[in-house]
Write an enzyme that holds these catalytic residues in place. Structure first.
Site, PDB file in Angstrom:
ATOM      1  N   LYS A  51     -15.953 -11.438   0.593  1.00 33.85           N
ATOM      2  CA  LYS A  51     -15.137 -12.583   0.996  1.00 33.85           C
ATOM      3  C   LYS A  51     -13.727 -12.460   0.395  1.00 33.85           C
ATOM      4  O   LYS A  51     -13.582 -12.013  -0.758  1.00 33.85           O
ATOM      5  CB  LYS A  51     -15.824 -13.855   0.514  1.00 33.85           C
ATOM      6  N   SER A  57     -17.587 -22.345   3.148  1.00 39.74           N
ATOM      7  CA  SER A  57     -16.372 -21.583   3.347  1.00 39.74           C
ATOM      8  C   SER A  57     -16.638 -20.088   3.595  1.00 39.74           C
ATOM      9  O   SER A  57     -15.727 -19.362   3.973  1.00 39.74           O
ATOM     10  CB  SER A  57     -15.451 -21.742   2.119  1.00 39.74           C
ATOM     11  N   SER A 104     -21.085 -23.534   0.134  1.00 37.64           N
ATOM     12  CA  SER A 104     -20.374 -22.512   0.900  1.00 37.64           C
ATOM     13  C   SER A 104     -21.152 -21.237   1.166  1.00 37.64           C
ATOM     14  O   SER A 104     -20.694 -20.394   1.943  1.00 37.64           O
ATOM     15  CB  SER A 104     -19.046 -22.168   0.214  1.00 37.64           C
TER      16      SER A 104
END
Length: 479
Positions: free
Chosen positions: A82, A157, A181
């Protein structure tokens, strides 16, 4: 096996083949790269293509194996990282245009641990601005799309991570979780994850110029999203390896001890006044029945007050965000994210000043209540969300939208405030008027017992099957 099919293998299946020499790391990585190049243009899950360095690393791993050097447990397994975590030589943008040139001077512990285990990073995945939405869109990279259809948000997220792993763009996807997330993208895409407990996975970004707020330290964790529950047993032991840069990491083994019998499970459908959708209700029943058939003793009983604990925790986090992040959001955030944060502060009135100190003290009360409860019930099966996953940009639609996206997600962020592990696993594929979508449930676990939550997820997956069987057929039929 044809290169076109290698990407379909789970991380455990891939690692077995690459470590034995039946499959080269180069072949494993190339298949994932080809899949990425075929699907990512339409999905925008991976926002930095690392094909060239991935191929070089794969060839180096093959050469090491040919020389008889030891192979790691994730030898040649393609993974994604990420963009809010440091990877040496790459920008840690956090989805913010103003950070696009912040180049990491070194690897974060989670990246180091994956590389030490033999994994190969093929790309970096999308996140919303400041990694603070349950949806994934930003002005820097644009929107990530859910492969099940445009009627469902990809989650956030770690939205890019969830989409990447479910579509075969890597066998493992790194993500993180301060209020859900890892679990929101798992639920949105029909993937599997376990949010580790506090202190389990070492964390730190070498590029950071100041320490994070205390609640961010206490609530945020690093983890993995997978398409097979068993892959968590393969990969998490590498992820939790110690790193001295995290002074609060707890160096415990993944498996504390083999239980003498299956742990008791507390089963609850309590949604604290939020409507429980019939499809979520059916998913919970399926998950319960799967655990019973696997030998678990399941009792329908409510755990300590999740609503009170979760709301307190998220309001406290909003108080910290108001104090430490508001200026950055106003300076570097888009109008959209600024409006969303304003609505967050309405939905979760920030706790500040002396009241924030009292809220932090009260955290121990809630954690103690759960600790005592979990002496009898080491696992808690509950909804993750009371409704099927929401549509894209739902959180931009004022207080009603944020209430549906985050306000009702108390089972999610309560676990962050408590520091407890929680797995999220699909238990149903729902046929809804706007299209099909997976329905995930949550399994919270006793402190340090992530492995027990994963065991339970495996039992549920054995009953329900993997969502990729349905998703890949849909993707193939639509081209």
């Amino acid at each position: 096996m044809a290169n076109d099919d290698i990407w379909r293998l789970s991380a455990a299946e891939l690692a077995k083949l690459t470590r034995s020499g039946e499959l080269s790391a180069t072949e494993a990585v190339q298949s994932a790269i080809d899949r990425m190049h075929a699907l990512n243009p339409a999905l925008n899950a991976i926002v930095e293509d690392l094909s060239t360095e991935a191929q070089e690393r794969a060839r180096a791993l093959d050469a090491q194996r040919a020389r008889g050097e030891p192979t790691g447990p994730l030898h040649g397994v393609p993974v994604t990282i990420k963009v809010n975590v440091d990877q040496k030589g790459h920008a840690t943008t956090n989805g913010v245009a103003a950070l696009k040139d912040v180049i990491a001077p070194g690897d974060a512990p989670v990246v180091s641990n994956l590389l030490k285990a033999g994994a190969v990073v093929i790309g970096r995945t999308n996140t919303p601005e400041f990694s603070f939405r349950a949806d994934t869109d930003n002005p820097l990279y644009g929107r990530t799309h859910n492969p099940w259809g445009r009627h469902i948000s990809p989650g956030g997220s770690s939205g890019g991570a969830g989409v990447a792993v479910m579509t075969g763009m890597g066998a493992l996807a790194h993500g993180n979780d301060i209020g859900g997330s890892l679990r929101f993208p798992a639920a949105a895409n029909g993937a599997v994850t376990v949010k580790p407990g506090l202190g389990r996975v070492p964390a730190w970004n070498p590029s950071q110029t100041a320490e994070r707020g205390l609640l961010a330290q206490l609530m945020s964790v690093q983890g993995l999203i997978t398409r097979s529950a068993a892959d968590l047993h393969l990969a998490m032991p590498s992820l939790i390896a110690p790193d001295p840069r995290d002074p609060f990491h707890v160096p415990l083994p993944w498996r504390m001890a083999e239980p003498d019998q299956q742990p008791r499970v507390a089963f609850t459908k309590n949604t604290f006044g939020y409507d429980l959708h019939p499809e979520v209700d059916k998913a919970l029943d399926t998950a319960r029945d799967a655990l019973v058939d696997a030998g678990y003793i399941v009792d329908e009983i409510d755990p300590p007050n999740v609503f009170e604990c979760g709301r307190l925790g998220y309001r406290a986090l909003m108080g910290e965000v108001l104090t430490l992040m508001k200026a950055d959001v106003e300076a570097a955030g888009s109008e959209t994210i600024q409006r969303i944060f304003a609505t967050y502060f309405q939905e979760f009135p920030p706790i500040t000043g002396p009241d924030l100190i009292r809220a932090l003290a009260q955290r121990s009360h809630h954690a103690r209540e759960w600790s005592l409860f979990m002496e009898d019930y080491p696992l808690v099966l509950s909804p993750f969300l009371p409704q099927p996953f929401f549509r894209p940009d739902r959180d931009t639609e004022g207080s009603e939208g944020v209430h549906e996206v985050l306000g009702c997600a108390v089972y999610s962020y309560a676990m962050n405030f408590l520091g407890l592990p929680a797995a999220c696993v699909p238990a149903r594929l729902a046929e809804l008027p706007n299209g099909r979508q997976p329905i995930n449930v949550q399994i919270a676990a006793q402190r340090w017992c992530e492995d027990l939550a994963v065991d339970a997820a495996i039992a549920i997956e054995a009953r329900v099957g993997r969502m990729t069987d349905h998703l890949w057929a849909d993707l193939a039929s639509t081209g």
